[in-house]
Design a protein around this motif. Structure first.
Motif, PDB file in Angstrom:
ATOM      1  N   LEU A   3      17.165  10.690   1.961  1.00  0.00           N
ATOM      2  CA  LEU A   3      17.107   9.235   1.832  1.00  0.00           C
ATOM      3  C   LEU A   3      18.449   8.742   1.316  1.00  0.00           C
ATOM      4  CD1 LEU A   3      15.533   6.587   1.892  1.00  0.00           C
ATOM      5  CD2 LEU A   3      14.534   7.189  -0.323  1.00  0.00           C
TER       6      LEU A   3
ATOM      7  N   GLN B 114      16.306   7.525  10.824  1.00  0.00           N
ATOM      8  CA  GLN B 114      15.531   6.297  10.710  1.00  0.00           C
ATOM      9  C   GLN B 114      16.371   5.235  10.019  1.00  0.00           C
ATOM     10  OE1 GLN B 114      12.126   5.305  11.503  1.00  0.00           O
ATOM     11  NE2 GLN B 114      13.051   3.350  10.923  1.00  0.00           N
TER      12      GLN B 114
ATOM     13  N   ALA C 142      13.053   1.588   7.310  1.00  0.00           N
ATOM     14  CA  ALA C 142      11.810   2.345   7.175  1.00  0.00           C
ATOM     15  C   ALA C 142      10.747   1.778   8.100  1.00  0.00           C
ATOM     16  CB  ALA C 142      11.309   2.298   5.731  1.00  0.00           C
TER      17      ALA C 142
ATOM     18  N   PHE D 184       5.935   7.317  10.722  1.00  0.00           N
ATOM     19  CA  PHE D 184       6.900   8.301  10.237  1.00  0.00           C
ATOM     20  C   PHE D 184       6.524   9.706  10.706  1.00  0.00           C
ATOM     21  CE2 PHE D 184       7.690  11.379   6.702  1.00  0.00           C
ATOM     22  CZ  PHE D 184       9.027  11.609   7.000  1.00  0.00           C
TER      23      PHE D 184
ATOM     24  N   PHE E  99      16.935   9.064   6.468  1.00  0.00           N
ATOM     25  CA  PHE E  99      16.729   7.620   6.320  1.00  0.00           C
ATOM     26  C   PHE E  99      18.055   6.971   5.912  1.00  0.00           C
ATOM     27  CE2 PHE E  99      12.427   9.068   6.021  1.00  0.00           C
ATOM     28  CZ  PHE E  99      11.616   8.003   6.375  1.00  0.00           C
TER      29      PHE E  99
ATOM     30  N   ALA F 184      19.074   3.383   4.749  1.00  0.00           N
ATOM     31  CA  ALA F 184      18.608   2.044   4.366  1.00  0.00           C
ATOM     32  C   ALA F 184      19.782   1.086   4.337  1.00  0.00           C
ATOM     33  CB  ALA F 184      17.927   2.103   3.006  1.00  0.00           C
TER      34      ALA F 184
ATOM     35  N   ALA G 101      11.294   2.665   1.961  1.00  0.00           N
ATOM     36  CA  ALA G 101      11.357   4.048   2.445  1.00  0.00           C
ATOM     37  C   ALA G 101      10.906   5.023   1.369  1.00  0.00           C
ATOM     38  CB  ALA G 101      12.770   4.366   2.904  1.00  0.00           C
TER      39      ALA G 101
END
Length: 695
Positions: free
Chosen positions: A227, A320, A323, A330, A349, A351, A360
């Motif tokens: 993330l 991704q 999110a 997912f 991920f 963001a 997320a």
């Protein structure tokens, strides 16, 4: 496995080169062969198609089924096109045939299929509806031999109005066939599999024999999930371009505009990039998906169109942007990777905003806990009851005014409870009645009669768009506002990841003719409000802000941004672990419920004496009256009045297809029921509330 037809077994081993069936495929053989309704749950690439098709082909041979006997229903035309060659191969093992029928299939091809039907037809609910009501198809001759229906990605149907439409069409199909039709659903992991099976079984679920097939997950290596917070879409493009060069990367975005803008950014950085979303032409999508499947060092950027099992070859990485709104989505996307031996599932991920980072992180905490959303049909589909009544009148020519409800075998709400809708259709001229028979009236001819009533086949409304053409090549479709809004300089659109300058607009035929330019294109579609986040997801976001970290790799940028967001929440006192908070700021008074949009809309309506009537509910808070005092708040909470459905702007019913054929009060009531979340609102009202800044 030994129960399968010997020819099928031979080809499984020798043509496919499989050492045996996968767990879900093995577990499905006996119940499908026994004619039971079955729901197969398996991850992406788990072999769900074969779990249904192999035993049905065996039954076809064993029981001597002839003509069109199996319908294979998918939610996307692209998925049908992807599966078509595979099912053509499987049916060919036994001297049978499969074919695809949907809106992009030519008229000549459809005429050929009517004249010589295949054994397995891959199609959509809308196309089945078209067969039932259309004059070109003698639906009894074509569909009366259907023995089984396979519904692929059944969860994608069940969660919206297409699911209600599908159920109603299946009940009418059983009336045409004169028999119970076996129903086999194929789904990704859902939170309520038993309820989803019962939903799929339809009107007579209690008397039908059904089974959920959901083998235990394998003990594969844990996925590699990271993330990161990158701050902007341009920065996301830099990361995608720099990471994992030489590999195949699938990037998911949750809007077509993001897909176009990221694709343009990547192409400007020299990345080989392909795009896939619903507003690209079918040819453009197929070219992109085929080129991506055959390439190596490349990126494909897509919306959820590539979430539902469409084959784009082996993938190395899934990325991704921001999110998705559900854990189920997912899981679908994560399942795109880790298919080759020696590889693991992975997802990065990226963001672009702090809010997306928190969402997320919340989503990943739910996933780590093993939680998946239940799939729930939208309540009170009265508009589709009206659609089905008109479709039935077209299908049969006339319908008995006392017999129409039996056509759906008692499926609620397509039963006698729909009497007020029938009366309204008659009163308004959509249906006429003579001698106890109902038939299509002049108002239905006027509103829906174009193109042989084809508008009645779909339960959803596509917003008006302009087709974009470069010479004779269709690039895709763009929103009307891109061509009409006031803008300085030349008018340019962004489509297919490239900029195009508009040279001519055919306003009457809704066509825009373009030529390529270096840059400056604009991408925009009227997609409405983003999907409302669920109560569970918003509460998980609150937990993240109160200190919970998902068990994934957090980059330094992600950790720093989360720390800043947590500090802000602490200072603002907008989140509490065991209740809700009301905070007065200089501008307004907000009740921080962390309950989701639908629950907040319900709460605002229920506590109307203290809620700001002018607000638009959101996922996190409800705006209250600026003169709120503790006494006013406690008085409002002390009332034991039942929950109130949210207020609905009467103009909003125009977004509900077929709402125009409903009595206005029923159309408004349908929308109100769909805006509400009564269980979540009840839970919030039972929690303590901390008052900050009120006197």
């Amino acid at each position: 496995m030994s129960d399968l037809d010997p020819v099928v077994l031979h080809h499984v081993v020798n043509s496919l080169g499989w050492p045996g069936l996968r767990p879900a495929q093995r577990a499905a053989v006996e119940p499908v062969l026994a004619g039971r309704d079955v729901l197969v749950l398996a991850p992406t690439a788990g072999g769900k198609t074969e779990s249904a098709v192999f035993p049905l082909l065996t039954a076809m041979t064993r029981d001597g089924w002839t003509g069109l006997s199996v319908l294979y229903i998918c939610p996307l035309r692209a998925l049908l096109n992807s599966l078509g060659p595979r099912l053509e191969s499987y049916t060919g093992w036994l001297g049978r045939r499969a074919a695809v029928w949907h809106g992009d299939v030519s008229g000549a091809r459809r005429r050929a299929l009517r004249a010589d039907p295949p054994d397995v037809l891959l199609t959509t609910p809308e196309s089945i509806e078209g067969m039932l009501i259309g004059t070109a198809t003698e639906h009894t001759d074509l569909l009366a031999g259907v023995r089984a229906v396979v519904v692929d990605e059944v969860h994608a149907f069940a969660g919206d109005d297409r699911g209600w439409h599908l159920l109603a069409v299946l009940e009418r199909l059983e009336r045409v066939a004169g028999r119970r039709i076996q129903r086999v659903g194929l789904s990704a992991t859902v939170g309520n599999p038993s309820a989803l099976l019962i939903w799929l079984q339809g009107a007579r679920a209690a008397s039908r024999d059904g089974l959920v097939v959901a083998p235990a997950a394998s003990s594969a290596a844990p996925p590699d999930i990271t993330l990161d917070h990158v701050g902007s879409l341009a920065n996301a493009a830099k990361v995608v371009a720099a990471l994992h060069r030489g590999s195949k990367r699938l990037v998911f975005c949750d809007s077509r505009r993001q897909v176009e803008e990221l694709g343009s950014e990547l192409r400007a950085r020299g990345v080989t990039v392909f795009l896939s979303h619903a507003s690209l032409s079918a040819d453009e999508r197929v070219r992109s998906e085929q080129a991506f499947a055959e390439a190596r060092d490349c990126v494909i950027v897509a919306t959820s169109t590539l979430e539902l099992g469409i084959d784009v070859g082996d993938l190395d990485r899934v990325i991704q942007i921001d999110a998705p709104s559900t854990v189920a989505a997912f899981l679908q996307r994560l399942g795109r990777t880790g298919r080759r031996p020696g590889t693991v599932r992975n997802c990065l991920f990226l963001a672009t905003t702090p809010g997306a980072l928190v969402q997320a992180a919340g989503l990943l905490t739910l996933w780590a806990d093993g939680w998946v959303e239940p799939v729930l049909a939208p309540p009170e589909p009265r508009h589709l009851v009206a659609q089905q009544l008109l479709a039935l009148a077209l299908q049969n020519g006339t319908v008995g005014d006392r017999e129409w409800a039996s056509e759906w075998n008692g499926l609620a709400p397509f039963d006698r409870s729909a009497e007020p809708i029938v009366r309204h259709l008659i009163d308004q001229g959509y249906l006429e009645i003579d001698g106890g028979l109902l038939f299509i009236g002049p108002e239905a001819e006027k509103r829906f009669g174009r193109r042989h009533f084809m508008e009645l086949t779909a339960s959803f409304t596509a917003p008006p768009q302009f087709t974009v053409l470069f010479g004779r090549q269709e690039i895709g479709r763009t929103d009307t506002t891109v061509l009409t809004e006031r803008r300085e300089g030349p008018r340019r659109v962004l489509l297919g990841g490239r900029s195009w300058q508009v040279r001519h607009v055919d306003w009457k035929r809704r066509r825009a003719f373009v030529e390529p330019v270096a840059g400056g294109g604009v991408a925009r579609w009227n997609q409405g409000r983003h999907a409302a986040r669920s109560f569970a997801l918003v509460r998980a976001m609150r937990s993240v802000l109160l200190g919970a970290d998902p068990p994934v790799t957090l980059t330094r940028r992600a950790r720093d941004t989360l720390a800043e967001e947590r500090a802000r929440v602490l200072v603002d006192a907008t989140a509490a672990p065991d209740g809700t908070t009301i905070v007065r700021t200089s501008g307004d008074v907000r009740w921080w419920t962390w309950a989701g949009h639908r629950a907040n809309a319900t709460l605002a309506a229920t506590l109307g004496s203290v809620a700001d009537p002018a607000q638009q509910p959101n996922d996190l808070w409800v705006r209250l009256r600026q003169d709120l005092t503790p006494d006013l708040w406690h008085a409002a909470r002390a009332t034991n009045e039942p929950l109130t459905l949210p207020d609905v702007d009467p103009r909003a019913v125009h977004g509900l297809k077929f709402a125009a054929v409903l009595p206005p009060r029923l159309a408004v009531a349908t929308l109100a029921a769909r805006l509400a979340d009564l269980p979540a609102a009840t839970e919030v009202l039972a929690e303590p509330t901390i008052l900050t800044g009120l006197t």
